[in-house]
Design a protein around this motif. Structure first.
Motif, mmCIF file in Angstrom:
data_model
loop_
_atom_site.group_PDB
_atom_site.id
_atom_site.type_symbol
_atom_site.label_atom_id
_atom_site.label_comp_id
_atom_site.label_asym_id
_atom_site.label_seq_id
_atom_site.Cartn_x
_atom_site.Cartn_y
_atom_site.Cartn_z
ATOM 1 N N GLY A 28 11.204 2.171 1.424
ATOM 2 C CA GLY A 28 9.970 2.842 1.810
ATOM 3 C C GLY A 28 8.831 1.882 2.001
ATOM 4 O O GLY A 28 9.014 0.661 2.116
ATOM 5 N N GLY A 29 7.642 2.439 2.054
ATOM 6 C CA GLY A 29 6.451 1.633 2.253
ATOM 7 C C GLY A 29 5.242 2.283 1.615
ATOM 8 O O GLY A 29 5.261 3.471 1.288
ATOM 9 N N PHE A 30 4.207 1.499 1.405
ATOM 10 C CA PHE A 30 2.959 2.022 0.855
ATOM 11 C C PHE A 30 1.802 1.516 1.707
ATOM 12 O O PHE A 30 1.844 0.421 2.265
ATOM 13 N N TYR A 31 0.793 2.335 1.814
ATOM 14 C CA TYR A 31 -0.392 1.997 2.602
ATOM 15 C C TYR A 31 -1.450 1.492 1.646
ATOM 16 O O TYR A 31 -2.004 2.249 0.852
ATOM 17 N N SER A 32 -1.716 0.199 1.681
ATOM 18 C CA SER A 32 -2.550 -0.419 0.658
ATOM 19 C C SER A 32 -3.985 -0.606 1.130
ATOM 20 O O SER A 32 -4.270 -0.791 2.311
ATOM 21 N N HIS A 33 -4.888 -0.569 0.170
ATOM 22 C CA HIS A 33 -6.283 -0.957 0.355
ATOM 23 C C HIS A 33 -6.537 -2.097 -0.620
ATOM 24 O O HIS A 33 -6.506 -1.904 -1.830
ATOM 25 N N GLU A 54 -10.986 -10.749 2.140
ATOM 26 C CA GLU A 54 -11.167 -9.765 3.197
ATOM 27 C C GLU A 54 -12.427 -10.048 4.025
ATOM 28 O O GLU A 54 -12.352 -10.179 5.254
ATOM 29 N N SER A 55 -13.583 -10.152 3.390
ATOM 30 C CA SER A 55 -14.823 -10.311 4.152
ATOM 31 C C SER A 55 -15.047 -11.746 4.615
ATOM 32 O O SER A 55 -15.541 -11.981 5.723
ATOM 33 N N ASP A 56 -14.687 -12.751 3.808
ATOM 34 C CA ASP A 56 -14.925 -14.151 4.170
ATOM 35 C C ASP A 56 -13.804 -14.751 5.017
ATOM 36 O O ASP A 56 -14.065 -15.583 5.901
ATOM 37 N N GLU A 61 -7.958 -5.356 5.078
ATOM 38 C CA GLU A 61 -8.154 -4.570 3.868
ATOM 39 C C GLU A 61 -7.073 -3.500 3.730
ATOM 40 O O GLU A 61 -6.671 -3.158 2.624
ATOM 41 N N LYS A 62 -6.605 -2.943 4.866
ATOM 42 C CA LYS A 62 -5.623 -1.873 4.837
ATOM 43 C C LYS A 62 -4.380 -2.306 5.600
ATOM 44 O O LYS A 62 -4.470 -2.844 6.698
#
Length: 285
Positions: A28-33, A54-56, A61-62
């Motif tokens: 399966g899979g998971f949708y990560s943040h 993520e920002s730098d 992020e997802k």
């Protein structure tokens, strides 16, 4: 190699059991943040700051990420299990806005601002263990689990990067030698974890399930922890085939403590967490 050994060990135990009753294989899979950071040093000002992947560094992020699980039940209330999760991300930053330094072992790496930088952050987690159902009713089960985990971490930077021995750093300034990339790979030895799980059968084709697991790692100058909490539902969609949907909270925190002369270079840290849905297909036989 370690992941293969863990899987082969489990399969050998399954093959040798004379009380096998059911085996389940799930993909399966998971949708990560994700929220990932690393403690670094500003080479110009000499102060430590938190670099955000993520920002730098523009890591997503997802993201949808895969996992694999295998479970074998025998003697009515005993279980062997193995699972693997892949948390891989990479990104390319066209013009890095913040210069930074990191120390890995005895080498200080100087990543310059304004240049193109390719970043990789890969975390793989392999787990093998044993579960025992200590409470069993007509339509519910509660159990405890014990096992071992191994974590495989790879952090990489590729671009305009300088490097020098830690003894050559004076006042946070490094006489740099240009190199193409930084690759830092860490493998933890298998270490113990504990957990609790439960399931409730709504009907012969539907069940609710949940688990909570925890482990902490300590290897030389590497220390960290993982928390895994999941709750969801499973439905039989065809003979021997099942579909599951769950909500998962997962948190990994890894710190690498610098040794020797600190010279103001920050400790290396990677924090990775996600909360979100998981989907999987299982075959039971």
């Amino acid at each position: 190699m370690l992941k293969r050994c863990l899987l082969f060990t489990l399969l050998a135990g399954i093959a040798g059991s004379s009380h096998a009753s059911e085996t389940s294989i799930s993909f399966g899979g998971f949708y990560s943040h994700s929220d990932s950071t690393m403690n670094v040093t500003n080479p110009s000002l000499g102060n430590d700051f938190e670099l955000d992947f993520e920002s730098d560094l523009e890591l997503a992020e997802k993201q949808f990420l895969p996992f694999f699980e295998l479970e074998h039940q025998f003697a009515e209330n005993h279980h062997f299990y193995v699972d693997w999760k892949q948390l891989h991300r990479n990104a390319e930053t066209q013009a890095l806005s913040k210069p930074f330094q990191v120390q890995i072992d005895d080498t200080v790496y100087d990543v310059k601002a304004g240049g193109q930088l390719t970043t990789t952050l890969n975390i793989d987690i392999a787990r093998i263990g044993y579960g025992y159902d200590f409470i069993q009713g007509n339509n519910y089960t509660v159990g405890v689990s014990v096992g071992i985990h191994a974590m495989f971490i790879k952090t990489g930077f590729e671009g305009t990067i300088g490097a020098c021995n830690i003894t050559d750093v004076v006042g946070n300034i490094c006489a740099v030698q240009e190199i193409p990339s930084i690759i830092d790979e860490s493998v933890t030895a298998p270490l113990p974890d504990i957990g609790i799980y439960g399931s409730y059968h709504i009907s012969p084709r539907w069940q609710l399930s949940a688990h909570a697991q925890y482990f902490k790692i300590k290897l030389d100058d590497v220390e960290g922890s993982l928390i895994d909490v999941r709750a969801g539902a499973e439905a039989e969609i065809a003979k021997n085939w099942f579909m599951s949907a769950a909500f998962n909270y997962y948190k990994v925190d890894v710190d690498i403590e610098q040794t020797g002369d600190s010279t103001g270079i920050a400790d290396y840290n990677v924090a990775y967490s996600f909360i979100g849905p998981m989907l999987s297909i299982s075959y039971k036989f």
